[in-house]
Design a protein around this motif. Structure first.
Motif, PDB file in Angstrom:
ATOM      1  N   ALA A  33     -50.306  41.431 -55.227  1.00 32.01           N
ATOM      2  CA  ALA A  33     -50.711  42.552 -54.248  1.00 32.01           C
ATOM      3  C   ALA A  33     -52.276  42.834 -54.659  1.00 32.01           C
ATOM      4  O   ALA A  33     -52.973  42.814 -53.834  1.00 32.01           O
ATOM      5  N   TYR A  34     -52.372  42.923 -55.901  1.00 28.72           N
ATOM      6  CA  TYR A  34     -53.824  43.448 -56.297  1.00 28.72           C
ATOM      7  C   TYR A  34     -54.690  42.352 -55.870  1.00 28.72           C
ATOM      8  O   TYR A  34     -55.801  42.475 -55.388  1.00 28.72           O
ATOM      9  N   ARG A  35     -54.374  41.167 -56.190  1.00 25.75           N
ATOM     10  CA  ARG A  35     -55.338  40.010 -56.210  1.00 25.75           C
ATOM     11  C   ARG A  35     -55.299  39.668 -54.644  1.00 25.75           C
ATOM     12  O   ARG A  35     -56.670  38.998 -54.191  1.00 25.75           O
ATOM     13  N   ILE A  36     -54.644  39.974 -53.657  1.00 29.10           N
ATOM     14  CA  ILE A  36     -54.864  39.950 -52.422  1.00 29.10           C
ATOM     15  C   ILE A  36     -55.723  41.067 -51.953  1.00 29.10           C
ATOM     16  O   ILE A  36     -56.745  40.691 -51.053  1.00 29.10           O
ATOM     17  N   LEU A  37     -55.321  42.053 -52.255  1.00 26.24           N
ATOM     18  CA  LEU A  37     -55.978  43.556 -51.723  1.00 26.24           C
ATOM     19  C   LEU A  37     -57.409  43.851 -52.694  1.00 26.24           C
ATOM     20  O   LEU A  37     -58.216  44.596 -51.856  1.00 26.24           O
ATOM     21  N   ARG A  38     -57.423  43.578 -53.597  1.00 19.83           N
ATOM     22  CA  ARG A  38     -58.830  43.813 -54.777  1.00 19.83           C
ATOM     23  C   ARG A  38     -58.760  45.439 -54.489  1.00 19.83           C
ATOM     24  O   ARG A  38     -60.140  45.919 -54.653  1.00 19.83           O
ATOM     25  N   ASP A  39     -57.707  45.924 -54.742  1.00 18.88           N
ATOM     26  CA  ASP A  39     -57.691  47.423 -54.867  1.00 18.88           C
ATOM     27  C   ASP A  39     -56.419  48.030 -55.301  1.00 18.88           C
ATOM     28  O   ASP A  39     -55.519  47.784 -54.657  1.00 18.88           O
ATOM     29  N   GLN A  40     -56.552  48.798 -56.336  1.00 13.71           N
ATOM     30  CA  GLN A  40     -55.363  49.109 -57.001  1.00 13.71           C
ATOM     31  C   GLN A  40     -54.479  50.110 -56.069  1.00 13.71           C
ATOM     32  O   GLN A  40     -53.244  50.013 -56.248  1.00 13.71           O
ATOM     33  N   TYR A  41     -55.227  50.786 -55.404  1.00 13.55           N
ATOM     34  CA  TYR A  41     -54.244  52.025 -54.771  1.00 13.55           C
ATOM     35  C   TYR A  41     -53.606  51.132 -53.665  1.00 13.55           C
ATOM     36  O   TYR A  41     -52.473  51.596 -53.160  1.00 13.55           O
ATOM     37  N   LEU A  42     -54.237  50.453 -52.961  1.00 18.39           N
ATOM     38  CA  LEU A  42     -53.804  49.483 -51.792  1.00 18.39           C
ATOM     39  C   LEU A  42     -52.454  48.592 -52.145  1.00 18.39           C
ATOM     40  O   LEU A  42     -51.277  48.774 -51.669  1.00 18.39           O
ATOM     41  N   ALA A  43     -52.780  47.940 -53.395  1.00 16.37           N
ATOM     42  CA  ALA A  43     -51.673  47.377 -54.031  1.00 16.37           C
ATOM     43  C   ALA A  43     -50.676  48.308 -54.400  1.00 16.37           C
ATOM     44  O   ALA A  43     -49.380  47.724 -54.196  1.00 16.37           O
ATOM     45  N   GLU A  44     -50.954  49.264 -54.855  1.00 14.73           N
ATOM     46  CA  GLU A  44     -49.495  50.173 -55.245  1.00 14.73           C
ATOM     47  C   GLU A  44     -48.753  50.681 -54.048  1.00 14.73           C
ATOM     48  O   GLU A  44     -47.592  50.457 -53.960  1.00 14.73           O
ATOM     49  N   ASP A  45     -49.549  50.929 -52.757  1.00 10.81           N
ATOM     50  CA  ASP A  45     -48.858  51.176 -51.624  1.00 10.81           C
ATOM     51  C   ASP A  45     -48.064  49.958 -50.980  1.00 10.81           C
ATOM     52  O   ASP A  45     -46.958  50.097 -50.505  1.00 10.81           O
ATOM     53  N   ALA A  46     -48.651  48.671 -51.392  1.00 11.29           N
ATOM     54  CA  ALA A  46     -47.958  47.547 -50.770  1.00 11.29           C
ATOM     55  C   ALA A  46     -46.714  47.240 -51.771  1.00 11.29           C
ATOM     56  O   ALA A  46     -45.603  47.057 -51.275  1.00 11.29           O
ATOM     57  N   LEU A  47     -46.906  47.616 -52.859  1.00  9.06           N
ATOM     58  CA  LEU A  47     -45.687  47.473 -53.963  1.00  9.06           C
ATOM     59  C   LEU A  47     -44.495  48.397 -53.523  1.00  9.06           C
ATOM     60  O   LEU A  47     -43.546  47.907 -53.522  1.00  9.06           O
ATOM     61  N   GLN A  48     -44.970  49.730 -53.242  1.00 10.00           N
ATOM     62  CA  GLN A  48     -43.826  50.586 -52.820  1.00 10.00           C
ATOM     63  C   GLN A  48     -43.004  50.195 -51.603  1.00 10.00           C
ATOM     64  O   GLN A  48     -41.966  50.301 -51.448  1.00 10.00           O
ATOM     65  N   GLN A  49     -43.930  49.690 -50.623  1.00  6.12           N
ATOM     66  CA  GLN A  49     -43.519  49.562 -49.397  1.00  6.12           C
ATOM     67  C   GLN A  49     -42.285  48.184 -49.474  1.00  6.12           C
ATOM     68  O   GLN A  49     -41.099  48.245 -48.955  1.00  6.12           O
ATOM     69  N   THR A  50     -42.812  47.497 -50.328  1.00  4.29           N
ATOM     70  CA  THR A  50     -41.993  46.042 -50.685  1.00  4.29           C
ATOM     71  C   THR A  50     -40.654  46.535 -51.400  1.00  4.29           C
ATOM     72  O   THR A  50     -39.722  46.203 -51.218  1.00  4.29           O
ATOM     73  N   LEU A  51     -40.826  47.371 -52.215  1.00  4.89           N
ATOM     74  CA  LEU A  51     -39.661  47.655 -53.162  1.00  4.89           C
ATOM     75  C   LEU A  51     -38.590  48.519 -52.153  1.00  4.89           C
ATOM     76  O   LEU A  51     -37.193  48.318 -52.401  1.00  4.89           O
ATOM     77  N   VAL A  52     -39.085  49.471 -51.220  1.00  7.98           N
ATOM     78  CA  VAL A  52     -38.213  50.094 -50.339  1.00  7.98           C
ATOM     79  C   VAL A  52     -37.451  49.058 -49.534  1.00  7.98           C
ATOM     80  O   VAL A  52     -36.363  49.120 -49.142  1.00  7.98           O
ATOM     81  N   THR A  53     -38.189  48.078 -49.067  1.00  2.59           N
ATOM     82  CA  THR A  53     -37.666  47.086 -48.127  1.00  2.59           C
ATOM     83  C   THR A  53     -36.424  46.179 -48.755  1.00  2.59           C
ATOM     84  O   THR A  53     -35.514  45.850 -48.307  1.00  2.59           O
TER      85      THR A  53
END
Lengths: 186, 232
Positions: A33-53
């Protein structure tokens, strides 16, 4: 307990197995996620969404051995969604990641200027283009695996990779010409 | 770095940089979510599609819908057989005068055909399954299926139309993930399209949805007026 057993137990509602699963998968997913988004906070949000899914949809994963491929798919979707949402909201504040350590950079990446050039060029790509580049050049997936992860035909994956590479090269060349022009003017 | 040969190596090396350890917070939130949403027994789980199944669109993507349609067809067929046998019984009439050849023939009832409606199952860009009802008042729609949002999609608040071919349009829009039923109305001569969607509440994360519409004749994206209506 191996991953398949953890997936089996988590899908029937075992929260401890789920926790073990997400702890084992999170580093890999966050790095993508970080490497796609280049932003740690956005990557954190993407990870959270993924884990919940993962928790919500795990019972619908029929083939338990495809857990890794499925989670790649989820993190790519969450990351591209975050990137699109970010585009709608304007430019974010970019911060360097805490553990980014330039001294560990391999020899090929020689200068800070190279890094900046790549960063600028990469950000010009669409989220889908970034995703295929990350899956191939960072996660090390083959074209067939990328097609499987993204749920697209292998030909589409190939052409997306081709256009992503071409677009990145074009962005880098434009950037280099622009820098050379500025140097001549100075 | 601009040399052709080392481009891939440089890109790979650059991608290797950056964090490799995930922060704790998303894991903690996910585990908390799991605890607060214990899994209930899903008796119809076997009807739900596999999350890694190849993408399909249309009714075949939903086994429950297929079973319902098959059930309706069986009921319809049984009903038709029963009605047919009833008519056969009524057709045995006592002999009487032959009807005059000049008797007026029955006037055909006006066709009750209105706008055609298609249901399209789509998966949004975070993997949620949802569906869109496409109501076609143009009479030009030949098919509708799920699609990937176009790469140029900017994700503003409207509908985005992109011609894949002269007679094919990819329609993309943003929506909240909890809104599982959208309606797309295609106006007369396909000169307008209106999307009805649920209004997002709170800080729900928007997702992108897209469908591909195939028409029986060319429809230029630029010639279609679009509107989005948020239901309250």
């Amino acid at each position: 307990m191996n991953q398949r057993e953890l997936v089996e137990r988590a899908s029937t509602g075992d929260e401890t197995a789920f926790e073990a699963l997400v702890r084992a998968a999170s580093n890999r997913l966050y790095a993508i996620a970080y490497r796609i988004l280049r932003d740690q906070y956005l990557a954190e949000d993407a990870l959270q969404q993924t884990l919940v899914t993962i928790w919500n949809e795990l019972p619908r994963l029929r083939d338990r051995d495809r857990f890794d491929a499925w989670t790649y798919r989820l993190i790519v979707r969450a990351s591209t969604a975050e990137a699109r949402r970010e585009r709608r909201g304007g430019s974010p504040i970019r911060l360097l990641p805490d553990d980014a350590d330039a001294s560990r950079a391999p020899d090929e990446l020689r200068t800070v200027a190279d890094r900046d050039q790549l960063e600028r060029g990469f950000r010009k790509l669409t989220p889908d283009q970034r995703a295929v580049l990350v899956l191939q050049h960072f996660a090390g997936l083959s074209l067939a695996e990328i097609a499987d992860v993204l749920g697209i035909p292998i030909g589409t994956a190939g052409s997306r990779l081709h256009y992503a590479t071409r677009s990145l090269r074009a962005a880098l060349e434009t950037d280099a010409r622009s820098a050379a022009g500025k140097e001549r003017l100075a | 770095m601009n040399g052709t040969n080392d481009f891939v190596g440089v890109l790979g090396a650059w991608l290797e940089e950056g964090p490799t350890r995930a922060p704790e917070r998303p894991m903690e939130i996910a585990v908390e979510h799991a605890r607060s949403h214990p899994r209930r027994r899903d008796r119809f789980g076997f009807l739900r599609p596999d999350v890694m199944a190849p993408r399909r669109s249309g009714p075949l993507a939903r086994p429950a819908l297929v079973l319902t349609l098959v059930g309706l067809l069986v009921i319809g067929a049984v009903g038709a057989v029963l009605v047919g046998s009833l008519r056969d019984d009524q057709s045995v009439v006592p002999p009487g005068p032959t009807p005059s050849p000049t008797a007026p023939s029955p006037t055909p009832l006006p066709s009750p055909s209105g706008p055609a409606t298609l249901a399209v199952t789509i998966r949004d860009d975070v993997g949620n399954e949802t569906f869109v009802s496409v109501v076609d008042a143009s009479g030009l729609l030949a098919g509708a299926e799920a699609a990937e949002p176009s790469e140029a999609f900017e994700g503003d608040e409207g509908l985005e139309l992109v011609n894949e071919t002269p007679a094919t349009l990819v329609v993309s829009w943003v929506n909240c993930p909890t809104d599982t039923g959208n309606r797309l109305l295609i106006g007369v001569a396909a000169k307008s399209m209106t999307l009805e969607r649920g209004a997002c509440a709170g800080d729900a994360m928007a997702v992108v949805k897209a469908i591909r519409l195939t028409f029986s004749q060319p429809v230029a994206a630029g010639s279609v007026e679009t509107a989005v209506v948020d239901r309250r």
